[in-house]
Design a protein around this motif. Structure first.
Motif, PDB file in Angstrom:
ATOM      1  N   GLU A  10       2.568   1.286   5.043  1.00  0.00           N
ATOM      2  CA  GLU A  10       1.766   0.120   4.675  1.00  0.00           C
ATOM      3  C   GLU A  10       0.797  -0.212   5.796  1.00  0.00           C
ATOM      4  O   GLU A  10       1.124  -0.079   6.982  1.00  0.00           O
ATOM      5  CB  GLU A  10       2.665  -1.098   4.421  1.00  0.00           C
ATOM      6  CG  GLU A  10       3.578  -0.964   3.237  1.00  0.00           C
ATOM      7  CD  GLU A  10       4.291  -2.275   2.926  1.00  0.00           C
ATOM      8  OE1 GLU A  10       5.355  -2.219   2.285  1.00  0.00           O
ATOM      9  OE2 GLU A  10       3.798  -3.336   3.331  1.00  0.00           O
ATOM     10  N   LYS A  38      -7.115   7.517  -4.399  1.00  0.00           N
ATOM     11  CA  LYS A  38      -6.814   6.085  -4.413  1.00  0.00           C
ATOM     12  C   LYS A  38      -6.139   5.747  -5.737  1.00  0.00           C
ATOM     13  O   LYS A  38      -6.592   6.184  -6.800  1.00  0.00           O
ATOM     14  CB  LYS A  38      -8.129   5.306  -4.282  1.00  0.00           C
ATOM     15  CG  LYS A  38      -8.056   3.818  -4.531  1.00  0.00           C
ATOM     16  CD  LYS A  38      -9.472   3.232  -4.485  1.00  0.00           C
ATOM     17  CE  LYS A  38      -9.471   1.750  -4.793  1.00  0.00           C
ATOM     18  NZ  LYS A  38     -10.858   1.193  -4.763  1.00  0.00           N
ATOM     19  N   PRO A  41      -3.440  -0.775  -8.181  1.00  0.00           N
ATOM     20  CA  PRO A  41      -2.267  -1.244  -8.937  1.00  0.00           C
ATOM     21  C   PRO A  41      -2.462  -1.096 -10.442  1.00  0.00           C
ATOM     22  O   PRO A  41      -3.470  -1.539 -10.992  1.00  0.00           O
ATOM     23  CB  PRO A  41      -2.163  -2.720  -8.526  1.00  0.00           C
ATOM     24  CG  PRO A  41      -2.845  -2.792  -7.201  1.00  0.00           C
ATOM     25  CD  PRO A  41      -3.943  -1.772  -7.241  1.00  0.00           C
ATOM     26  N   THR A  87      -8.051  -2.447  -1.998  1.00  0.00           N
ATOM     27  CA  THR A  87      -6.594  -2.605  -2.035  1.00  0.00           C
ATOM     28  C   THR A  87      -5.993  -1.625  -3.034  1.00  0.00           C
ATOM     29  O   THR A  87      -6.357  -1.630  -4.224  1.00  0.00           O
ATOM     30  CB  THR A  87      -6.227  -4.052  -2.425  1.00  0.00           C
ATOM     31  OG1 THR A  87      -6.641  -4.924  -1.375  1.00  0.00           O
ATOM     32  CG2 THR A  87      -4.728  -4.189  -2.651  1.00  0.00           C
ATOM     33  N   MET A  89      -2.892   2.048  -3.279  1.00  0.00           N
ATOM     34  CA  MET A  89      -2.169   3.127  -2.606  1.00  0.00           C
ATOM     35  C   MET A  89      -3.154   4.252  -2.349  1.00  0.00           C
ATOM     36  O   MET A  89      -3.954   4.594  -3.225  1.00  0.00           O
ATOM     37  CB  MET A  89      -1.028   3.645  -3.482  1.00  0.00           C
ATOM     38  CG  MET A  89       0.183   2.763  -3.536  1.00  0.00           C
ATOM     39  SD  MET A  89       1.088   2.706  -1.990  1.00  0.00           S
ATOM     40  CE  MET A  89       1.724   4.370  -1.889  1.00  0.00           C
ATOM     41  N   THR A 110       0.021   5.633   1.517  1.00  0.00           N
ATOM     42  CA  THR A 110      -0.098   4.439   2.368  1.00  0.00           C
ATOM     43  C   THR A 110      -0.588   3.309   1.495  1.00  0.00           C
ATOM     44  O   THR A 110      -1.609   3.440   0.817  1.00  0.00           O
ATOM     45  CB  THR A 110      -1.095   4.667   3.513  1.00  0.00           C
ATOM     46  OG1 THR A 110      -0.615   5.699   4.359  1.00  0.00           O
ATOM     47  CG2 THR A 110      -1.296   3.379   4.310  1.00  0.00           C
ATOM     48  N   ARG A 111       0.150   2.212   1.497  1.00  0.00           N
ATOM     49  CA  ARG A 111      -0.264   1.036   0.732  1.00  0.00           C
ATOM     50  C   ARG A 111      -1.192   0.198   1.606  1.00  0.00           C
ATOM     51  O   ARG A 111      -0.790  -0.319   2.636  1.00  0.00           O
ATOM     52  CB  ARG A 111       0.943   0.201   0.314  1.00  0.00           C
ATOM     53  CG  ARG A 111       0.577  -0.998  -0.552  1.00  0.00           C
ATOM     54  CD  ARG A 111       1.818  -1.769  -0.998  1.00  0.00           C
ATOM     55  NE  ARG A 111       2.756  -0.922  -1.711  1.00  0.00           N
ATOM     56  CZ  ARG A 111       2.654  -0.594  -2.982  1.00  0.00           C
ATOM     57  NH1 ARG A 111       1.645  -1.043  -3.705  1.00  0.00           N
ATOM     58  NH2 ARG A 111       3.565   0.168  -3.549  1.00  0.00           N
ATOM     59  N   SER A 113      -3.619  -3.038   2.023  1.00  0.00           N
ATOM     60  CA  SER A 113      -3.967  -4.381   1.531  1.00  0.00           C
ATOM     61  C   SER A 113      -5.174  -4.878   2.307  1.00  0.00           C
ATOM     62  O   SER A 113      -5.154  -4.894   3.546  1.00  0.00           O
ATOM     63  CB  SER A 113      -2.792  -5.340   1.733  1.00  0.00           C
ATOM     64  OG  SER A 113      -1.660  -4.901   1.007  1.00  0.00           O
TER      65      SER A 113
ATOM     66  N   GLY B  40       7.314   4.301  -4.784  1.00  0.00           N
ATOM     67  CA  GLY B  40       7.147   4.466  -3.347  1.00  0.00           C
ATOM     68  C   GLY B  40       6.928   5.891  -2.881  1.00  0.00           C
ATOM     69  O   GLY B  40       6.924   6.160  -1.679  1.00  0.00           O
TER      70      GLY B  40
END
Lengths: 116, 115
Positions: A10, A38, A41, A87, A89, A110-111, A113, B40
């Protein structure tokens, strides 16, 4: 077999700032391609940027650029002027080219934000 | 052409039931790939086709998994006797095989929940 490692599960960045996502890979191939995808969400995965291993010049796409270090097997993604829409992943992926393009090998992601 | 489409988007099934997912690739793409993505994690390759020929299937997770692309257009992925561990997002992607390094285009996925 190829492996892709993303060591940052993250990350966060302030809007308009710059962030760098890391990726390393392991391969014995000479003819391959590297990608950053990319995944916003609940939306489909889209290509951010692509690098051809035989090209020394780092790829750039608008605010996105890579730092490709072939000897070190490193392929980091830099996002400049981060926007809220960044924003998502982010997945680093490897593809060898044999008789045609082959399936992608992905890192764990990698998330990212982006904070207003 | 609106891209890669997958159906259904969501599937809830009871353990032991069979499920089938469909993928319609971009029409001119001759390669079609199936991946599985658990929470995840990055997508994990399962199998792929060039036209109707299945080029790799050893990565299918067990003999309960099978895939077809009978006419070289759409593809189906079937899971027999589902288990709770099969709960995941199943992604389909397509590409052109011989355009070197071309990107794969992904669908929105089918989210499977086994209860």
């Amino acid at each position: 077999a190829q492996t892709v490692t993303q060591s940052q599960p993250e990350m966060s960045v302030q809007e308009a700032e710059t962030v760098t996502l890391s990726c390393t890979y392991d391969t014995s191939e000479n003819n391959y391609y590297l990608f950053w995808y990319k995944q916003p969400p609940s939306r489909q995965m889209i290509l951010v940027i692509r690098q051809e291993a035989y090209k020394q010049q780092n790829a750039t796409e608008n605010r996105f650029s890579v730092n490709f270090q072939k000897a070190a097997k490193s392929f980091s993604l830099k996002i400049s002027d981060s926007q809220l829409g960044d924003t998502a992943m982010y997945f680093c992926a490897f593809m060898k080219h044999a008789t045609g393009n082959t399936p992608l090998v992905f890192g764990k992601g990698t998330r990212l934000s982006v904070i207003a | 052409d609106t891209g890669v489409s997958q159906d259904p988007r969501h599937k809830i099934t009871k353990r032991g039931q069979n499920v089938t997912f469909r993928c319609d690739p971009i029409s001119e793409h001759n390669r079609l790939y199936w991946y599985r993505q658990t929470l995840g994690q990055g997508p994990e390759f399962l199998t792929y086709f060039q036209n109707e020929a299945q080029l790799e299937k050893s990565r299918l997770l067990s003999d309960r998994f099978s895939a077809e692309r009978p006419k070289g257009s759409f593809s189906t992925l079937e899971i027999q006797r589902t288990e709770q561990g099969d709960s995941a997002m199943y992604l389909c992607a397509s590409s052109l095989s011989m355009v070197r390094g071309t990107e794969a285009f992904f669908g929105q996925g089918t989210r499977l929940t086994v209860v």
